[in-house]
Design an enzyme around this catalytic site. Structure first.
Site, PDB file in Angstrom:
ATOM      1  N   ASP A  13      15.961 -36.129  45.512  1.00  0.00           N
ATOM      2  CA  ASP A  13      16.223 -34.763  45.036  1.00  0.00           C
ATOM      3  C   ASP A  13      17.707 -34.497  44.824  1.00  0.00           C
ATOM      4  O   ASP A  13      18.170 -33.351  44.922  1.00  0.00           O
ATOM      5  CB  ASP A  13      15.656 -33.719  46.017  1.00  0.00           C
ATOM      6  CG  ASP A  13      14.212 -33.975  46.382  1.00  0.00           C
ATOM      7  OD1 ASP A  13      13.401 -34.146  45.461  1.00  0.00           O
ATOM      8  OD2 ASP A  13      13.900 -34.022  47.587  1.00  0.00           O
ATOM      9  N   LYS A  16      19.009 -36.693  40.029  1.00  0.00           N
ATOM     10  CA  LYS A  16      19.042 -37.906  39.199  1.00  0.00           C
ATOM     11  C   LYS A  16      18.567 -37.647  37.783  1.00  0.00           C
ATOM     12  O   LYS A  16      19.076 -38.233  36.831  1.00  0.00           O
ATOM     13  CB  LYS A  16      18.174 -39.005  39.839  1.00  0.00           C
ATOM     14  CG  LYS A  16      18.709 -39.555  41.145  1.00  0.00           C
ATOM     15  CD  LYS A  16      17.834 -40.678  41.678  1.00  0.00           C
ATOM     16  CE  LYS A  16      16.460 -40.223  42.051  1.00  0.00           C
ATOM     17  NZ  LYS A  16      16.443 -39.238  43.160  1.00  0.00           N
ATOM     18  N   GLY A  40       9.677 -36.565  41.359  1.00  0.00           N
ATOM     19  CA  GLY A  40       9.771 -35.702  40.194  1.00  0.00           C
ATOM     20  C   GLY A  40      11.195 -35.564  39.694  1.00  0.00           C
ATOM     21  O   GLY A  40      12.139 -35.508  40.483  1.00  0.00           O
ATOM     22  N   HIS A  41      11.359 -35.549  38.371  1.00  0.00           N
ATOM     23  CA  HIS A  41      12.652 -35.298  37.755  1.00  0.00           C
ATOM     24  C   HIS A  41      12.516 -34.052  36.890  1.00  0.00           C
ATOM     25  O   HIS A  41      11.608 -33.964  36.063  1.00  0.00           O
ATOM     26  CB  HIS A  41      13.088 -36.471  36.864  1.00  0.00           C
ATOM     27  CG  HIS A  41      13.453 -37.700  37.626  1.00  0.00           C
ATOM     28  ND1 HIS A  41      13.919 -37.682  38.909  1.00  0.00           N
ATOM     29  CD2 HIS A  41      13.411 -39.006  37.265  1.00  0.00           C
ATOM     30  CE1 HIS A  41      14.160 -38.909  39.322  1.00  0.00           C
ATOM     31  NE2 HIS A  41      13.852 -39.731  38.339  1.00  0.00           N
ATOM     32  N   GLN A 225      13.219 -41.378  44.135  1.00  0.00           N
ATOM     33  CA  GLN A 225      13.526 -41.067  45.541  1.00  0.00           C
ATOM     34  C   GLN A 225      15.005 -41.320  45.859  1.00  0.00           C
ATOM     35  O   GLN A 225      15.847 -41.188  44.991  1.00  0.00           O
ATOM     36  CB  GLN A 225      12.621 -41.869  46.481  1.00  0.00           C
ATOM     37  CG  GLN A 225      11.159 -41.447  46.453  1.00  0.00           C
ATOM     38  CD  GLN A 225      10.296 -42.406  45.665  1.00  0.00           C
ATOM     39  OE1 GLN A 225      10.683 -43.505  45.319  1.00  0.00           O
ATOM     40  NE2 GLN A 225       9.082 -41.991  45.372  1.00  0.00           N
TER      41      GLN A 225
END
Length: 431
Positions: A13, A16, A40-41, A225
């Site tokens: 988080d 990225k 998630g991005h 991650q």
């Protein structure tokens, strides 16, 4: 031409998605090399918000090849749904813009069922904090040599053989957990139905990447991650089920480690963590609440509230070493705007001794107390700054002190979720 690996240098988080998207304008190929759709991005492009889980961040840019490498575990049903969602937002995705490694292991419905059953059965204090999406059990099957891989979808006899081998293992586990046996025919029918929708993107990723490299194309390797969730170097057992550090970029795509020219570690200006596990600088006070609210700290995938704390230079220095980080991208500096005083963790106290690293044993990690250094905060806004001249002097001092403590320079500085609100110090793609 330079090839760049991007890794999260904390517990994930770190932002990225934005940085990979920003760098992808300089790249020809963007590769995911580990993890699953539990990561998630969130990308903000010209005001439009894209939330990606399985797809590489480069898909939102036209004219790029996006790659899902063999180090990923892939839920084919989620992938097809995600592709359709992104297409509805005006993004073109085709076999010319997306390739999936033929040797990528699949996440099956039985993996998610097992994942959730185990977590439900775990006693308090032993829960890992998994998202329940089957990532861990899928990696277990890969290592146990009973995975169904993308290439297996192309041959029905092979597919049946692979499923039968997996079910021999899973049905035994399910009996122990009080679950019904797997519906073999139902699983096979679902795989046969999804197969053509996945196989159209399948290819020899290792071969294509090596050809691209020899042709002088720039390759960007994208991790999911963060390094503190690495199966070997993270806060075990509260970790993910894959290697997250930069070395995985080579084995997770089939390109040699000598092909990596620059490792960029993404680092948030404070620290957050989702789920269980040790967190030395965690704040349960007004400052922690303020960081969470200003930083909108909720998981992209789960919506879970993130735990928040001060910047931990000890942990980031450690992850910079294990990933061979050449430079960091410091994100969310603007979240610190308005704090009168800031703290940075510069060491730990454990049983009366001072440590300059996080110990390996989980019970020792849980007992580590942070040793803080205080710095002056700033009242001016840094949001949207695009040059050093736009930053208050105290903010620049904070950034410079972070560099000193982690032993690694800042290559990029991010001051908002917007793509262009980025200060470039060192171009990772520079030859």
């Amino acid at each position: 031409m330079a090839n760049v690996v991007v890794v999260g240098a904390q517990w994930g988080d770190e932002g990225k998605g934005k940085i990979v998207d920003w760098l992808s304008s300089r790249a020809d190929v963007i590769c995911r090399f580990q993890g699953g759709h539990n990561a998630g991005h969130t990308l903000v492009v010209d005001g439009a918000v894209f939330k990606l889980n399985a797809l590489p961040s480069g898909v939102v840019r036209g004219g790029k090849l996006s790659v899902i490498g063999n180090g990923v575990v892939l839920d084919p049903w989620h992938l097809v749904q995600e592709i359709e969602t992104i297409r509805k937002q005006g993004v073109t995705i085709s076999p010319e813009t997306l390739m999936i490694a033929e040797n990528t292991p699949l996440i099956l419905p039985i993996h998610g069922e097992l994942d959730r059953a185990r977590e439900d059965a775990a006693s308090k204090g032993t829960k890992i904090g998994t998202t329940g999406r089957g990532i861990g059990p899928a990696y277990e099957d890969k290592v146990g040599r009973r995975a169904v891989r993308v290439a297996d979808l192309a041959d029905d006899a092979t597919l049946e053989s692979r499923v039968d081998r997996a079910l021999t293992h899973h049905d035994a586990l399910r009996r122990g957990l009080g679950m019904e046996p797997v519906d073999r025919e139902g699983l096979l029918a679902a795989l046969r139905e999804i197969a053509p929708k996945v196989l159209e993107y399948a290819g020899p990723v290792w071969k294509v990447l090596n050809e691209k490299r020899r042709a002088g194309h720039r390759i960007l390797f994208e991790g999911a991650q963060g390094a503190l969730l690495d199966i070997d170097f993270g806060t075990y057992p509260f970790v993910t089920s894959s290697n997250v550090i930069a070395g995985q970029a080579a084995t997770g795509t089939g390109i040699g480690p000598g092909s990596v020219d620059f490792v960029l570690g993404i680092v948030k200006a404070y620290t957050t963590r989702v789920g269980e596990g040790p967190f030395p600088t965690e704040l349960d006070d007004d400052d922690g609440q303020r960081l969470g609210e200003r930083g909108h700290e909720f998981g992209t995938v789960t919506g879970r509230k993130r735990r928040c704390g001060w910047f931990d230079a000890v942990l980031v220095r450690q992850t910079c070493a294990t990933s061979g980080v050449n430079g960091i991208s410091l994100t969310k500096l603007d979240v610190l705007d308005g704090f009168e005083r800031l703290k940075i963790c510069v060491g730990y106290e454990l049983d009366g001794k001072r440590l300059d690293y996080l110990p390996t044993a989980s019970e020792e990690q849980a007992r580590c107390k942070p040793i803080y250094e205080e710095m002056e905060g700033w009242s001016e806004s840094t949001e949207g700054a695009r040059s050093w001249a736009d930053l208050p002097g105290a903010a620049i001092k904070y950034v410079r002190r972070v560099e000193e403590l982690i032993g690694c320079p800042v290559a990029l500085l991010s001051t908002s979720p917007e793509r262009e609100d980025t200060i470039l110090v060192t171009d990772p793609f520079a030859d």
